[in-house]
Design a protein around this motif. Structure first.
Motif, PDB file in Angstrom:
ATOM      1  N   SER A  79       0.824  -1.210   0.000  1.00  0.00           N
ATOM      2  CA  SER A  79       0.000   0.000   0.000  1.00  0.00           C
ATOM      3  C   SER A  79       0.857   1.259   0.000  1.00  0.00           C
ATOM      4  O   SER A  79       1.977   1.272   0.518  1.00  0.00           O
ATOM      5  N   ASN A  80       0.307   2.327  -0.581  1.00  0.00           N
ATOM      6  CA  ASN A  80       0.964   3.627  -0.560  1.00  0.00           C
ATOM      7  C   ASN A  80       0.630   4.361   0.731  1.00  0.00           C
ATOM      8  O   ASN A  80      -0.420   4.128   1.339  1.00  0.00           O
ATOM      9  N   ILE A  81       1.506   5.248   1.146  1.00  0.00           N
ATOM     10  CA  ILE A  81       1.310   6.035   2.367  1.00  0.00           C
ATOM     11  C   ILE A  81       0.410   7.227   2.065  1.00  0.00           C
ATOM     12  O   ILE A  81       0.542   7.873   1.029  1.00  0.00           O
ATOM     13  N   ASP A  82      -0.502   7.522   2.983  1.00  0.00           N
ATOM     14  CA  ASP A  82      -1.271   8.766   2.931  1.00  0.00           C
ATOM     15  C   ASP A  82      -0.555   9.751   3.854  1.00  0.00           C
ATOM     16  O   ASP A  82      -0.684   9.671   5.075  1.00  0.00           O
ATOM     17  N   PRO A  83       0.251  10.667   3.305  1.00  0.00           N
ATOM     18  CA  PRO A  83       1.052  11.568   4.148  1.00  0.00           C
ATOM     19  C   PRO A  83       0.212  12.381   5.121  1.00  0.00           C
ATOM     20  O   PRO A  83       0.637  12.619   6.251  1.00  0.00           O
ATOM     21  N   PHE A  84      -0.978  12.803   4.692  1.00  0.00           N
ATOM     22  CA  PHE A  84      -1.819  13.617   5.565  1.00  0.00           C
ATOM     23  C   PHE A  84      -2.226  12.838   6.808  1.00  0.00           C
ATOM     24  O   PHE A  84      -2.193  13.357   7.929  1.00  0.00           O
ATOM     25  N   LEU A 145       7.629  12.026  -0.937  1.00  0.00           N
ATOM     26  CA  LEU A 145       7.825  10.832  -1.749  1.00  0.00           C
ATOM     27  C   LEU A 145       7.492  11.106  -3.207  1.00  0.00           C
ATOM     28  O   LEU A 145       6.613  11.920  -3.517  1.00  0.00           O
ATOM     29  N   HIS A 146       8.173  10.400  -4.103  1.00  0.00           N
ATOM     30  CA  HIS A 146       7.727  10.328  -5.485  1.00  0.00           C
ATOM     31  C   HIS A 146       6.461   9.459  -5.499  1.00  0.00           C
ATOM     32  O   HIS A 146       6.513   8.296  -5.066  1.00  0.00           O
ATOM     33  N   PRO A 147       5.334   9.961  -5.991  1.00  0.00           N
ATOM     34  CA  PRO A 147       4.119   9.125  -6.034  1.00  0.00           C
ATOM     35  C   PRO A 147       4.304   7.884  -6.884  1.00  0.00           C
ATOM     36  O   PRO A 147       3.721   6.836  -6.611  1.00  0.00           O
ATOM     37  N   SER A 199      14.745  -5.101  -4.774  1.00  0.00           N
ATOM     38  CA  SER A 199      14.001  -3.863  -4.990  1.00  0.00           C
ATOM     39  C   SER A 199      12.592  -4.188  -5.460  1.00  0.00           C
ATOM     40  O   SER A 199      12.417  -4.754  -6.545  1.00  0.00           O
ATOM     41  N   LEU A 200      11.588  -3.835  -4.649  1.00  0.00           N
ATOM     42  CA  LEU A 200      10.185  -4.097  -4.995  1.00  0.00           C
ATOM     43  C   LEU A 200       9.334  -2.954  -4.452  1.00  0.00           C
ATOM     44  O   LEU A 200       8.656  -3.087  -3.431  1.00  0.00           O
ATOM     45  N   HIS A 201       9.373  -1.807  -5.123  1.00  0.00           N
ATOM     46  CA  HIS A 201       8.581  -0.682  -4.628  1.00  0.00           C
ATOM     47  C   HIS A 201       8.260   0.275  -5.761  1.00  0.00           C
ATOM     48  O   HIS A 201       9.070   0.460  -6.680  1.00  0.00           O
ATOM     49  N   ASN A 202       7.081   0.887  -5.676  1.00  0.00           N
ATOM     50  CA  ASN A 202       6.604   1.819  -6.690  1.00  0.00           C
ATOM     51  C   ASN A 202       6.921   3.261  -6.316  1.00  0.00           C
ATOM     52  O   ASN A 202       7.148   4.099  -7.179  1.00  0.00           O
ATOM     53  N   GLN A 203       6.925   3.556  -5.015  1.00  0.00           N
ATOM     54  CA  GLN A 203       7.222   4.902  -4.547  1.00  0.00           C
ATOM     55  C   GLN A 203       8.647   4.954  -3.990  1.00  0.00           C
ATOM     56  O   GLN A 203       9.269   3.914  -3.757  1.00  0.00           O
ATOM     57  N   GLY A 204       9.143   6.154  -3.784  1.00  0.00           N
ATOM     58  CA  GLY A 204      10.478   6.314  -3.220  1.00  0.00           C
ATOM     59  C   GLY A 204      10.653   7.731  -2.709  1.00  0.00           C
ATOM     60  O   GLY A 204       9.837   8.618  -2.984  1.00  0.00           O
TER      61      GLY A 204
END
Length: 272
Positions: A79-84, A145-147, A199-204
């Motif tokens: 899952s992606n992080i929701d920064p807010f 983060l880069h989305p 390496s297994l990630h979409n964001q960084g």
């Protein structure tokens, strides 16, 4: 009340779980690879930390739970992080969105990580962030983060993405090299200037938080490891997954061993 522990008792670390929604039923879950690596290579016992709903984020149980532990592990997840939400854990989801959307968002995990990181920093305890965990540390301290790495650079997206044409176990084979800073906290652990990582990630990480120090980076410049500047103990995150091949990968073993030693040292300070 503090439970008595013998001098030979293992240090105990909290490990973040994720939220899974199946058939309308909410479940907390965690891959056992993390627990096995922590048990066998860090030498610690594990407590799985439950995810947090918005209405429970104000109950202030974080310090009470974390105060009984000797370290924190921030695990990975798709899952992606929701920064807010990570910055404001009591935030309610928008009316047109669910808190949990498999592989897309996991706000209960974001809330857990916000509370756990805040408590661990306040208590000065060891932290090990893995993949999403590194990104959570960066967001917590004000970084960005880069989305999508593919939208940032096509080559980077390909370098860091999952390899769906491979069996799951082989997806965690080494994918690229990282350069390790000779002046940071990772170098004395790795004992090398360069390493091969999976390496297994979409964001960084896009903008590294001012409170973090770059420890390692990929050939495209993407931050692959960072530590908390001025930390009283080992507080570090890595973008790769050291837990997956910890039984055969020397860098993974050294990272878990160093984290375990930091947790034992922290545990000892609580006895005095």
């Amino acid at each position: 009340m503090t439970l008595p522990r013998s001098d030979k008792a293992r240090a105990v670390v909290g490990v973040t779980s994720n939220r899974l929604l199946v058939d309308g039923v909410h479940r907390d879950w965690l891959r056992r690879k993390y627990l096995k690596a922590l048990l066998h290579h860090a030498g610690v016992a594990c407590v799985i930390l439950p995810t947090i709903d918005a209405e429970d984020a104000r109950l202030e149980v974080g310090l009470a739970t974390m105060g009984a532990l000797d370290g924190l592990v921030l695990t990975g997840d798709e899952s992606n992080i929701d920064p807010f939400v990570l910055k404001a854990p009591a935030s309610l989801p928008p009316p047109d969105q669910q808190d949990v959307d498999g592989g897309i968002r996991d706000r209960p995990r974001d809330r857990l990580s916000a509370v756990a990181i805040g408590s661990a920093i306040a208590l000065g305890m060891p932290i090990l962030g893995i993949c999403r965990g590194l990104q959570e540390l960066n967001i917590y301290f004000g970084g960005t983060l880069h989305p999508s790495l593919a939208e940032w650079r096509l080559g980077s997206g390909q370098m860091h993405a999952e390899k769906p044409d491979r069996p799951r176990d082989r997806q965690y084979d080494a994918a690229h090299s990282v350069r390790i800073s000779p002046e940071g906290a990772l170098f004395p652990i790795a004992r090398a200037n360069e390493a091969q990582v999976n390496s297994l990630h979409n964001q960084g990480i896009e903008l590294l938080a001012a409170a973090l120090r770059r420890e390692a980076w990929a050939p495209d410049g993407l931050v692959e490891a960072a530590s908390v500047i001025g930390a009283p103990t080992l507080q570090i995150g890595v973008q790769w997954h050291p837990e997956w091949h910890a039984s055969t990968d020397l860098l993974s073993q050294r990272l878990f061993t160093a984290f375990g030693e930091a947790c034992v040292a922290y545990c000892q300070t609580k006895k005095h």
